[in-house]
Design a protein around this motif. Structure first.
Motif, PDB file in Angstrom:
ATOM      1  N   ILE A  22       0.832  -1.208   0.000  1.00 43.76           N
ATOM      2  CA  ILE A  22       0.000   0.000   0.000  1.00 43.76           C
ATOM      3  C   ILE A  22       0.868   1.260   0.000  1.00 43.76           C
ATOM      4  N   ILE A  23       1.939   1.253   0.777  1.00 38.15           N
ATOM      5  CA  ILE A  23       2.815   2.438   0.832  1.00 38.15           C
ATOM      6  C   ILE A  23       3.532   2.639  -0.507  1.00 38.15           C
ATOM      7  N   TRP A  25       2.359   1.709  -3.415  1.00 39.25           N
ATOM      8  CA  TRP A  25       1.309   2.150  -4.331  1.00 39.25           C
ATOM      9  C   TRP A  25       0.990   3.626  -4.114  1.00 39.25           C
ATOM     10  N   ARG A  26       0.875   4.037  -2.846  1.00 35.02           N
ATOM     11  CA  ARG A  26       0.584   5.447  -2.552  1.00 35.02           C
ATOM     12  C   ARG A  26       1.738   6.348  -2.993  1.00 35.02           C
ATOM     13  N   ASP A  27       2.972   5.856  -2.830  1.00 38.08           N
ATOM     14  CA  ASP A  27       4.128   6.651  -3.257  1.00 38.08           C
ATOM     15  C   ASP A  27       4.140   6.793  -4.776  1.00 38.08           C
ATOM     16  N   LYS A  28       3.770   5.758  -5.481  1.00 43.63           N
ATOM     17  CA  LYS A  28       3.693   5.831  -6.949  1.00 43.63           C
ATOM     18  C   LYS A  28       2.652   6.875  -7.365  1.00 43.63           C
ATOM     19  N   ARG A  29       1.489   6.838  -6.724  1.00 41.39           N
ATOM     20  CA  ARG A  29       0.442   7.830  -7.017  1.00 41.39           C
ATOM     21  C   ARG A  29       0.916   9.238  -6.695  1.00 41.39           C
ATOM     22  N   ALA A  30       1.603   9.397  -5.570  1.00 40.26           N
ATOM     23  CA  ALA A  30       2.116  10.716  -5.189  1.00 40.26           C
ATOM     24  C   ALA A  30       3.130  11.209  -6.218  1.00 40.26           C
ATOM     25  N   ASN A  35       2.851  15.044  -5.549  1.00 40.46           N
ATOM     26  CA  ASN A  35       2.582  15.261  -4.124  1.00 40.46           C
ATOM     27  C   ASN A  35       3.738  14.792  -3.257  1.00 40.46           C
ATOM     28  N   ARG A  37       6.128  12.671  -1.062  1.00 41.13           N
ATOM     29  CA  ARG A  37       6.582  11.300  -1.317  1.00 41.13           C
ATOM     30  C   ARG A  37       7.042  10.624  -0.032  1.00 41.13           C
ATOM     31  N   THR A  38       6.988   9.321  -0.047  1.00 43.33           N
ATOM     32  CA  THR A  38       7.545   8.498   1.027  1.00 43.33           C
ATOM     33  C   THR A  38       9.040   8.352   0.768  1.00 43.33           C
ATOM     34  N   HIS A  64       6.743   0.433  -9.740  1.00 46.99           N
ATOM     35  CA  HIS A  64       7.326   1.521  -8.961  1.00 46.99           C
ATOM     36  C   HIS A  64       8.703   1.124  -8.460  1.00 46.99           C
TER      37      HIS A  64
END
Length: 100
Positions: A22-23, A25-30, A35, A37-38, A64
């Motif tokens: 999930i992290i 995936w969220r970093d890829k979206r960011a 936005n 980033r992680t 990613h």
């Protein structure tokens, strides 16, 4: 007792893999949206803490961090270290069982 340890360990790997996926995936979206980033340290740290299967899956499915050598080599290396540790632990337990 040993089976219980394996069940708990499998659950921990599953949970950490889900969190790590999930992290990633969220970093890829960011990254796509420009936005916040992680950090790479966080992504690698989650992998080291047992989330490496989720990281590998995310790298394949979400595409990613696939160009970064640190991830391309680091995540499989972390996985290999985890597997080596489990094989060693299994050998010690098996040897102990045979000795007794």
């Amino acid at each position: 007792m040993r089976w219980e340890l394996l069940i708990v360990a499998a659950g921990a790997y599953l949970l950490m893999s889900l969190i790590t996926f999930i992290i990633f995936w969220r970093d890829k979206r960011a990254a796509q949206r420009g936005n916040w980033r992680t950090s790479e340290k966080t992504l690698l740290g989650l992998s080291l803490l047992g989330g490496w299967p989720g990281a590998i899956i995310a790298m394949k499915l979400v595409r990613h961090k696939t160009r970064h050598l640190r991830f391309k080599l680091g995540i499989p290396l972390i996985g290999a270290l985890h597997l080596a540790a489990w094989i060693t632990l299994g050998a010690v337990i098996l040897n102990d069982s045979i000795s007794n």
